[in-house]
Write an enzyme that holds these catalytic residues in place. Structure first.
Site, mmCIF file in Angstrom:
data_model
loop_
_atom_site.group_PDB
_atom_site.id
_atom_site.type_symbol
_atom_site.label_atom_id
_atom_site.label_comp_id
_atom_site.label_asym_id
_atom_site.label_seq_id
_atom_site.Cartn_x
_atom_site.Cartn_y
_atom_site.Cartn_z
ATOM 1 N N SER A 206 32.663 54.991 13.603
ATOM 2 C CA SER A 206 32.671 54.659 15.021
ATOM 3 C C SER A 206 33.706 55.514 15.748
ATOM 4 O O SER A 206 33.692 56.749 15.631
ATOM 5 C CB SER A 206 32.934 53.164 15.191
ATOM 6 O OG SER A 206 32.729 52.741 16.509
ATOM 7 N N ASP A 268 21.182 52.735 15.888
ATOM 8 C CA ASP A 268 22.600 52.718 16.219
ATOM 9 C C ASP A 268 22.794 53.437 17.553
ATOM 10 O O ASP A 268 22.486 54.635 17.668
ATOM 11 C CB ASP A 268 23.402 53.424 15.121
ATOM 12 C CG ASP A 268 24.907 53.395 15.371
ATOM 13 O OD1 ASP A 268 25.337 52.850 16.411
ATOM 14 O OD2 ASP A 268 25.641 53.924 14.518
ATOM 15 N N HIS A 338 25.026 49.622 14.009
ATOM 16 C CA HIS A 338 26.219 50.453 14.079
ATOM 17 C C HIS A 338 27.205 50.151 12.958
ATOM 18 O O HIS A 338 28.031 50.999 12.612
ATOM 19 C CB HIS A 338 26.918 50.250 15.431
ATOM 20 C CG HIS A 338 28.154 51.078 15.601
ATOM 21 N ND1 HIS A 338 28.174 52.444 15.388
ATOM 22 C CD2 HIS A 338 29.429 50.745 15.945
ATOM 23 C CE1 HIS A 338 29.387 52.901 15.592
ATOM 24 N NE2 HIS A 338 30.174 51.899 15.922
#
Length: 379
Positions: A206, A268, A338
């Site tokens: 991330s 995602d 994600h």
């Protein structure tokens, strides 16, 4: 201020949903991929790195944390990490773009490595707001970053670092790395000088994936040669910066680069943000996970071509748009797609995720069944 920014971003997103649902432009047409499934060795290498970056979520967790020699509440007791040694952990705090992570050594008989793991942000709201930040000029090696350092192990400063012409970078990601490197550079440099034969491995998830990308460029400019793996990495900067990353890590559409892997997962939204309409672009060496949910099989992951392969995450955006909402605006997937990269990343609890998806990935055959034992030291 944060809620106002979030509201503005949401309104802008709704506008783009309406505009994008009718016609999405892809840099590469949708295509049926050839036999580009990743190797068995790479599959288990990615699974190990996913566990390593997941441990970074213990940093900054109240009452848990990570401690020497190498222990935490998550996966640190796994047999694969018996030869690990914690060097340091850092937490710059939310005022400095929420940067957390750790440096560890992987000693023989395990693969000799200096590992730097960059954690993603805990705050999903901050993630979305941060992604809307206006970009700034990217300077590959800004002066003054080592000012005031007193360590005997200062990083080398190149006399003439490569220039990045017309490059811009996301301000929040760049700020996060600028603050992080002042914290970790002395310890990282000492580890490199003490163990010159060890590979330098950066891994991030991330926001941590974006910081890992910028850290890799910085270390590369200093004359080091890190390898990088990111999971759910957002777009770091503009097309010029994406091309610069490709050039610095010798990434080309015709030949996989062994020193950089950018892993994405279907649905995602983060790899599709910040928006291309705002001037952001992806770089190459994408590995795309097409399976909608955990656990993955090796056949679910393939090498992509170019910077935005229409059969990978860019095509995922178009396919989801046909179902009503493009992937880049499916923000509920911040809880699922994600975080689902071999493990559900971001949970620092005893034993890891309660569902124990990792038990689906023993060091055995290609599909997790019985077969020849995989020696991860050969990866």
């Amino acid at each position: 201020m944060g809620s106002a920014s979030g509201l503005l971003f949401s309104v802008l997103c709704l506008v783009f949903v309406i505009r994008s649902a009718g016609a999405l432009r892809l840099s590469t047409p949708l295509s049926t991929p050839a036999n580009d499934t990743i190797s068995r060795e790479l599959f288990f290498h990615l699974e190990e790195l996913a566990r390593i970056v997941d441990i970074s979520y213990c940093v900054g967790t109240a009452g848990l944390g990570i401690a020497k020699p190498f222990s935490c509440a998550s996966h640190c007791d796994d047999d694969d990490f018996n030869d690990f040694e914690l060097v340091t952990a850092w937490n710059t705090g939310p005022l400095f773009s929420d940067s957390c992570g750790y440096i560890a050594l992987s000693h023989p008989p395990s693969r000799p490595r200096i590992l730097v793991a960059f954690r993603g942000t805990y705050s999903l709201a901050n993630t979305i707001v941060d992604l809307s930040t206006i970009p700034q000029e990217y300077v590959p090696y800004p002066g003054g970053d080592d000012d005031g350092a007193t360590s005997d192990f200062l990083a080398p400063r190149p006399a003439d670092p490569p220039k990045c012409t017309n490059c811009t970078v996301h301000t929040g990601f760049y700020t996060s790395w600028l603050h992080t490197r002042k914290t970790i550079l002395p310890q990282l440099t000492e580890a490199i000088n003490t163990h010159p034969s060890y590979d330098i491995v950066l891994v991030g998830h991330s926001l941590g994936g974006a910081v890992a990308a910028l850290a890799a460029l910085d270390l590369r400019a200093r004359g080091w040669h890190p390898s990088v793996t990111t999971f759910g990495e957002p777009r770091v900067g503009n097309a010029a910066l994406a091309s610069y990353i490709n050039a610095r890590f010798d990434i080309s559409s015709g030949r996989p680069a062994s020193r950089y892997h950018r892993v994405t997962h279907a649905s995602d939204p983060v790899p599709l943000l910040p928006l291309a309409e705002w001037g952001y672009a992806m770089h190459g060496e994408e590995l795309f996970v097409s399976a909608p949910a955990l656990p993955f099989a090796r056949e679910d992951i393939r090498h992509c071509r170019g910077d935005e392969d229409g059969s990978c995450i860019a095509g995922s955006d178009a396919e989801s748009a046909g179902r009503g909402v493009p992937a880049r605006f499916r923000f509920w997937e911040l809880f699922f797609a994600h975080r689902d990269y071999f493990w559900r990343l971001g949970l620092c609890v005893p034993g890891g995720d309660p569902k124990d998806w990792y038990r689906k990935y023993p060091k055995h055959g290609d599909d997790g069944g019985e077969g020849d034992v995989l020696d991860v030291d050969e990866l």
